[in-house]
Each structure stands twice: as C-alpha cells, then as structure tokens.
Design a protein around this motif. Sequence first.
Motif, PDB file in Angstrom:
ATOM      1  N   HIS A 124       0.528  -0.949  -0.019  1.00 33.52           N
ATOM      2  CA  HIS A 124       0.013   0.000  -0.094  1.00 33.52           C
ATOM      3  C   HIS A 124       1.179   2.065   0.002  1.00 33.52           C
ATOM      4  O   HIS A 124       0.315   2.391  -0.009  1.00 33.52           O
ATOM      5  N   VAL A 131       1.703   6.351  -7.739  1.00 33.72           N
ATOM      6  CA  VAL A 131       0.707   6.709  -9.002  1.00 33.72           C
ATOM      7  C   VAL A 131       0.745   6.989 -10.307  1.00 33.72           C
ATOM      8  O   VAL A 131       1.583   8.660 -10.571  1.00 33.72           O
ATOM      9  N   ARG A 165      -1.474   2.396 -10.121  1.00 29.15           N
ATOM     10  CA  ARG A 165      -0.098   2.477  -9.615  1.00 29.15           C
ATOM     11  C   ARG A 165       0.528   1.315  -9.967  1.00 29.15           C
ATOM     12  O   ARG A 165       0.295   1.142 -10.416  1.00 29.15           O
ATOM     13  N   THR A 167      -1.360   4.152  -0.924  1.00 28.93           N
ATOM     14  CA  THR A 167      -2.539   3.478  -1.867  1.00 28.93           C
ATOM     15  C   THR A 167      -3.518   2.790  -1.532  1.00 28.93           C
ATOM     16  O   THR A 167      -4.108   1.718  -2.460  1.00 28.93           O
ATOM     17  N   PRO A 171      -9.662   2.017  -5.564  1.00 28.80           N
ATOM     18  CA  PRO A 171      -7.909   2.401  -5.263  1.00 28.80           C
ATOM     19  C   PRO A 171      -8.710   4.080  -5.090  1.00 28.80           C
ATOM     20  O   PRO A 171      -9.798   4.475  -4.900  1.00 28.80           O
ATOM     21  N   TRP A 202      -7.376   7.116  -5.228  1.00 29.35           N
ATOM     22  CA  TRP A 202      -8.415   7.921  -6.790  1.00 29.35           C
ATOM     23  C   TRP A 202      -8.969   8.154  -7.382  1.00 29.35           C
ATOM     24  O   TRP A 202     -10.106   7.062  -6.970  1.00 29.35           O
ATOM     25  N   ALA A 254      -4.740  11.698  -4.346  1.00 29.40           N
ATOM     26  CA  ALA A 254      -4.239  10.620  -3.815  1.00 29.40           C
ATOM     27  C   ALA A 254      -2.493  11.178  -2.854  1.00 29.40           C
ATOM     28  O   ALA A 254      -2.159  10.905  -2.143  1.00 29.40           O
ATOM     29  N   GLY A 267      -3.237  10.425   0.439  1.00 29.76           N
ATOM     30  CA  GLY A 267      -1.501   9.369   0.224  1.00 29.76           C
ATOM     31  C   GLY A 267      -0.920   9.243   0.823  1.00 29.76           C
ATOM     32  O   GLY A 267      -0.091   8.497   1.735  1.00 29.76           O
TER      33      GLY A 267
END
Length: 253
Positions: free
Chosen positions: A47, A51, A62, A102, A163, A165, A249, A253
Amino acid sequence: MLIGAAVKEGAARGAVLRPLFSYYSFHGPVFRVMLEVRRGKAWPSEHYSFVGHCHVHGDTRRVGWRGLGDAVCTCCRGAHGSAGGGGGGRSTPLAVSGPMWTGPLHDRGFVEAMASEAERLGWSGHAVPLDSVHREKSSKNNNQRPLEDLLQLFWDEADPKLPPWYVPIDEIAKRLDRSPSKDELIHALRAEGYAASGCHVDRKALRTDASMGQVAEVARGIGYTPRDCCGGGGSGGSGGGGAGAVGEAAARG
C-alpha cells in the motif's frame, strides 16, 4: 501524501499505522485522517507506492518501486506488445506521483461503528440549522452532505478493491457521445462485477477499479457510444480525472 508520510514515520519508530477514515473538507480545502497506531515492525509495502496517470487514455494505476523505469500506459502496452512499442507504435509514459499511501482510505468496521454511535446520539442531517451563520453556503464545489449520507459514502469507498483516486464524470464524458448519469454508471459497473462507488470529495465523480476503456464498454451496454480513447485529449484541472485524481491521492495518500 499525508497518510504515506505518517505510515513511513511510524515504521521508522516501530509502529504500524493504518487509516480508519479520511475526510475532505471544501473549506480550505482541508484533508483530515484518523489513524490507528499499533506497535510492530510490519511494513505495508503493498500500500506504499506510486500512482501513474496516462493523459492520453485517461487511465490511472498504481506503480511499484521496481516499475518506475517502465511506467508506461498499459493500453499502449497491450496495443503494441511491449513497453517500447515493439509493434511500431509509441507507448505513452505515465505522469507519476509519489510515493504515497495507495491502500483503502477508510476501515469499514470503524465506519459502521461511527454510524452506530451517531444513531445512538441522535445525530443526523447537517447538524447545523439552515439559517445558521456557521452553515457553509451551497455551491457547486461544496460537498457538504447529511451525516448519514456521508457515512454511507465512507462505507462504499472503504471497499478494498477501490483505488484511492477518483474519476470525474466530465472526464468519462470526453470518451462518450454524451455525459453519463453517475448513479446509472455505478450501478452498471457493479452489475458487471467491478467495484464502484461515489466519491465524497467530488459529487460529480466516481471511484472504480475498472480502466477507462472498461468504463466505456460498460457505458456502451447502457446506451452510450464510446469515442476513440486517443482522441479524448488531456485531463481536467484540479480535481480532474488526471492531475486532480492523482493529486487527491498525493494529498491524502
């Protein structure tokens, strides 16, 4: 990259972190996240990656650390047989952001507990009277929702197949003969076995594990006509299906 930075720092200090829920507030804008912290040495490498977004086909995916040197559009790879365009075509390099988290942005069990607690306390709706000076004014960018709707969106977004995003409907519309209904498209994607949900960051966007090409084919099945994916042009601005989706993200993220 808030979650990713926290997870990385926690690992360096002998702690394992994971997000319980993440929230975007229009005013600011502000991104917030609640993290669970446990002692341990586990590293969620699956994870924590990059991206990549293709500005030609609209796909986002990813990209692992070992794949950074070969970060090209998988649509081109499929069409030409190799990353280098062995069939005489040209591959499209991805616009890469990261490293970042992610993985899932919410934990479903925790979101369910939040919903139960809100029901126990009698919390519902906006919690702020319509005539209050503290209530945010409605606008096309204001994602203020009733609490129960927001928690349901969190629960939907917590699908581990999704995902981090999102894809704006306007970005999908560039690849169809007309703008699709978001709810209709989400329902059709789920019926075809894809993960799909709304997006609490943008009312006019959805999250899905389907590629842009797969989304277009699902849309075909409900009456829309796909256009040539290479003719769709670039991506939208901030919050758009390209830089905006990757940017969310990056921020979260």
